[in-house]
Design an enzyme around this catalytic site. Structure first.
Site: not given
Ligand code: NDP
Ligand code: 2IT
Length: 463
Positions: A176, A136
């Site tokens: 992420d 990461k």
């Molecule tokens: P995005 O940046 O697309 O969206 C994040 C969302 O979460 C936004 O709505 C953001 O609000 C909110 N958020 C972020 N930080 C905080 C915080 N500290 N408190 C409250 N709200 C918060 O990210 P993703 O959707 O990609 O990721 C969301 C989660 O999923 C994370 O935990 C990530 O690690 C996990 N994840 C993502 C993957 C992926 O493929 N993208 C894969 C597996 C897991 P704001 O805009 O106000 O910051």
């Molecule tokens: O937390 C996760 O699994 C991710 N943000 C996606 C990682 C990836 O390599 O697609």
């Protein structure tokens, strides 16, 4: 969302021994310690039964990242001012494949958060059944409120150092929080320019330049497929279920879309400023508005209520002891924002509000105390390292397509994704059963994820 070191006292001497090792080295990394504790709790019967893991100190080795890179990222804003951020890449474990895992751009990013995420990723990637190790990275840069040109200059500066450490056979980053298609594009362009190669060094690429179809959808879709598998063990489907979804980014958006497709009814979304509740349900048309708002206009979720009068908006109170989103009556919950967004009080509210199933779209969104409350109440809890593995699984499919110089159809990728989520669900239940944690997905995920990596480490000697 913060964690507390006070939670890191364990009643088991076995668990405490490992926590003490890690705490001794990194006392100021609460998120990493929390992630380690959650895993170690599950491994006691595994290490008891298989002495080779103890003899070769496999778990101690797995608790220490193979490498951590930290670097300076200087960049210039549109107004000419100069800014300096920190960049990181953690390569946690490469026993079963090149490091694989996302990049997070968020002001909260530090080494504790990235080590927790990389550590989780080792187990998650192992569960997918694909040949990918865990890593990461990211930066404390905040892309929100920055222009496209500023984000491009930042990404170019970040990659000007990172390119030395990554590669399609070494370490393959992806997105992420704060890193989506726009950022991956800028990062890829700079990597290609510096190295004079067009390779699969990053996943989540655009569909016209090497990206897999369905990668943007994969994490959210996968979390819903996992939920459907859990519901199926009780003879239920998701149809008609009222669902709480947090976040409004990549994972939340596509979790909503799949829920709608399966006849479930998402009723909430959030961002770091607050949350909306739409008792009439978020349908496809409303979701498209959210996607445009968040992805194109980079707006705030509060604007949903200006468009749809059926909904109410509640701003997040700083310092509040709980998040009222989790107190809304519902059947299922999909935390899809960030770590530790469900604490013990929230878990109590979820149970009281009728929630019977939680599928973690985010990484480590539920504190250990909250998990215990949910599981003790009989709630089916799909841990992030299993439930949100669909994203990285389709990243690995993107790597496979890049190596073959082929492009699979949406239907093919979706078929793989469904099968992978089905298999992860089955493997978690089997491992939980084999080690006396009947029907507990948390322990099952930790044990199954651990055994594959641990066996590979034994095969490869002391490296
Ligand atoms: P995005 O940046 O697309 O969206 C994040 C969302 O979460 C936004 O709505 C953001 O609000 C909110 N958020 C972020 N930080 C905080 C915080 N500290 N408190 C409250 N709200 C918060 O990210 P993703 O959707 O990609 O990721 C969301 C989660 O999923 C994370 O935990 C990530 O690690 C996990 N994840 C993502 C993957 C992926 O493929 N993208 C894969 C597996 C897991 P704001 O805009 O106000 O910051
Ligand atoms: O937390 C996760 O699994 C991710 N943000 C996606 C990682 C990836 O390599 O697609």
């Amino acid at each position: 969302m913060t964690t507390s070191v006070a939670t890191l006292q364990s009643s088991s001497a076995f668990v405490q021994e490992y926590i003490d090792i890690v705490t001794g080295r990194d006392p100021h990394q609460p998120e990493f310690l929390q992630a380690v504790q959650e895993v170690v709790v599950s491994l006691e019967p595994v290490l008891e039964r298989h002495s080779q893991y103890r003899d070769q100190r496999v778990l101690e080795r797995m608790l220490e990242p193979e490498r951590v890179i930290q670097f300076r990222v200087p960049w210039q804003a549109d107004d000419g001012t100069v800014h300096v951020n920190r960049g990181f890449r953690v390569g946690f474990n490469s026993a079963i494949g090149p490091y694989k895992g996302g990049l997070r751009f968020h002001p909260s990013v530090n080494l504790s958060i990235l080590k927790f995420l990389a550590f989780e990723q080792v187990f998650k990637n192992s569960l997918t059944g694909q040949p990918i190790g865990g890593g990461k990275g990211g930066s404390d840069f905040d892309p929100r409120c920055r222009s496209d040109r500023e984000v491009m200059r930042f990404c170019q500066s970040f990659m000007t150092e990172l390119y030395r450490h990554v590669g399609h056979n070494t370490d393959v980053p992806a997105g992420d929080i704060g890193v989506g298609g726009r950022e991956i594009g800028f990062l890829f362009g700079q990597y290609k320019r510096i190295t004079n190669t067009f390779t699969g060094v990053l996943t989540g690429r655009g569909p016209g330049w090497g990206g897999s179809l369905l990668r943007p959808e994969a994490t959210g879709y996968g979390a819903v497929y996992f939920a459907a598998e859990m519901a199926n063990t009780e003879g239920k489907t998701l149809e008609g279920m009222q669902c709480l979804v947090s976040g409004s980014g990549n994972v939340a958006q596509y979790a909503c879309r799949k829920l709608i497709e399966l006849g479930a009814i998402p009723v909430t979304l959030s961002d770091s400023s607050g949350w909306i509740h739409d008792p009439a349900g978020i349908d496809e048309e409303k979701l498209q508005f959210v996607m445009h708002l968040k992805n194109e206009c980079r707006g705030r979720i509060s604007e949903y209520c200006e468009k749809y009068s059926t909904a109410t908006y509640t701003p997040t109170e700083s310092g509040a002891s709980s998040n009222a989103l989790w107190a809304v009556q519902a059947d299922a919950a999909f935390p899809s924002a960030t770590q530790n967004e469900i604490n013990a009080e929230d878990a109590g509210n979820l149970v009281a509000g009728g929630v019977r199933l939680v599928s973690e779209g985010a990484n480590m969104p539920t504190t250990p105390e909250a998990q215990d409350i949910l599981v003790d109440a009989g709630v089916l809890l799909g841990p992030g390292k299993a439930a949100n593995a669909g994203g990285v699984a389709v990243s690995a499919l993107e790597m496979a397509q890049a190596s073959q110089r082929l492009r699979w159809t949406t239907e093919e990728v979706d078929r793989h994704l469904r099968r992978i989520m089905h298999d992860i669900h089955a493997v978690c239940l089997e491992a939980a059963h084999a080690y006396g944690f009947e029907r507990d997905y948390r322990h099952g995920a930790n044990i199954a994820g651990f055994r594959k990596v641990a066996d590979a480490m034994l095969d490869q000697g002391l490296v």
